[in-house]
Write an enzyme that holds these catalytic residues in place. Structure first.
Site, PDB file in Angstrom:
ATOM      1  N   ASP A  78       0.875  -1.162   0.000  1.00  0.00           N
ATOM      2  CA  ASP A  78       0.000   0.000   0.000  1.00  0.00           C
ATOM      3  C   ASP A  78       0.920   1.222   0.000  1.00  0.00           C
ATOM      4  OD1 ASP A  78      -2.369   1.654   0.478  1.00  0.00           O
ATOM      5  OD2 ASP A  78      -1.582   1.861   2.510  1.00  0.00           O
TER       6      ASP A  78
ATOM      7  N   ASP B 246      -0.010   5.205   0.970  1.00  0.00           N
ATOM      8  CA  ASP B 246      -0.194   6.130   2.092  1.00  0.00           C
ATOM      9  C   ASP B 246      -0.335   5.371   3.404  1.00  0.00           C
ATOM     10  OD1 ASP B 246      -0.552   8.724   0.555  1.00  0.00           O
ATOM     11  OD2 ASP B 246      -2.148   7.523  -0.335  1.00  0.00           O
TER      12      ASP B 246
ATOM     13  N   ASP C 249      -1.561  -1.041   5.908  1.00  0.00           N
ATOM     14  CA  ASP C 249      -1.766  -0.476   7.242  1.00  0.00           C
ATOM     15  C   ASP C 249      -3.218  -0.443   7.707  1.00  0.00           C
ATOM     16  OD1 ASP C 249      -2.129   1.635   5.230  1.00  0.00           O
ATOM     17  OD2 ASP C 249      -2.419   2.966   6.938  1.00  0.00           O
TER      18      ASP C 249
END
Length: 245
Positions: free
Chosen positions: A9, A11, A171
């Protein structure tokens, strides 16, 4: 690990982009004459996209806005963000050395983000990180986006990899859900953008710093190999019983 594809991922996983995303949100609030929102309040919403951040920052008053007004605010946000995409954004600690080591070991690296592909490319270009990745896929790269597994599987294919030799790193619950739906092992990072601790989403491994990444990868690869050996042994046993009868 030369046949491994590692999909990240963006950001909250590779890049701490919160400063610029929060600044863009407050730019919209300035335009509306509303009070700015502090970084600690907005940070958990970063991983859910610009629309979500704007809505959370404006609060209940957002319900009174027309679709045209919302679209105009989103454009204002994106225009400002595009012009300031790497003003405060930086790779998380240990990211660059980890990417360098993985590339040296022959691992395919890719990005699967819900950022628009062009915006993701622009951010990685600004941070001189693009060259590490074989594929960069965004919200608009495929017909679907995370948590739909098609986004992750499409990214793996775009990188020239195979699902059976891939690992996801993310995240938020969106990343974990996409990986689980795609039957791809997933590593959760604890320093990203989520209100709920990443452990609650059930990742296969968790790291608190990128210095721990290779160890987590090694554990998952070993676990997968052991599962394959066990499956082969079970199949051989089944066939032997079938022949005996």
């Amino acid at each position: 690990m030369t046949d491994l594809t590692l999909v990240f991922d963006l950001d909250g996983t590779l890049v701490d982009s919160a400063p610029d995303l929060i600044a863009s949100t407050n730019h919209v609030l300035d335009h509306l004459g509303l009070a700015r929102v502090d970084a600690a309040t907005l940070r958990p919403f970063v991983g859910h996209g610009a629309k979500h951040m704007i809505e959370k920052a404006i609060g209940p008053a957002c319900e009174k806005l027309s679709e045209a007004e919302r679209a105009a605010l989103l454009k204002r946000y994106l225009d400002f963000y595009s012009a300031n995409i790497a003003t405060g954004s930086r790779p998380f600690a240990g990211v660059v050395p980890a990417l360098q080591n993985l590339r040296a070991e022959g691992v395919r690296l890719a990005v699967c983000t819900n950022k628009m592909e062009g915006m993701a490319q622009r951010l990685l270009d600004a941070l001189d990180m693009t060259h590490y990745f074989t594929a960069i896929a965004g919200r608009d790269t495929f017909p679907v986006s995370k948590p739909d597994p098609g986004a992750l599987l499409g990214t793996i294919a775009l990188a020239g990899g195979d699902r059976s030799h891939a690992i996801m790193v993310g995240d938020t619950n969106v990343d974990i859900a996409a990986a689980k739906a795609a039957s791809v092992p997933v590593i959760g990072v604890t320093f990203g953008y989520t209100e709920t601790p990443v452990q609650a989403f059930g990742p296969d491994a968790v790291i608190e710093h990128f210095a721990e990444l290779e160890q987590a990868i090694g554990m998952l690869v070993s676990r997968r190999q052991q599962a394959s050996v066990t499956a082969d042994a079970d199949e051989s046993s089944r066939l032997a019983r079938a022949v005996a009868h």
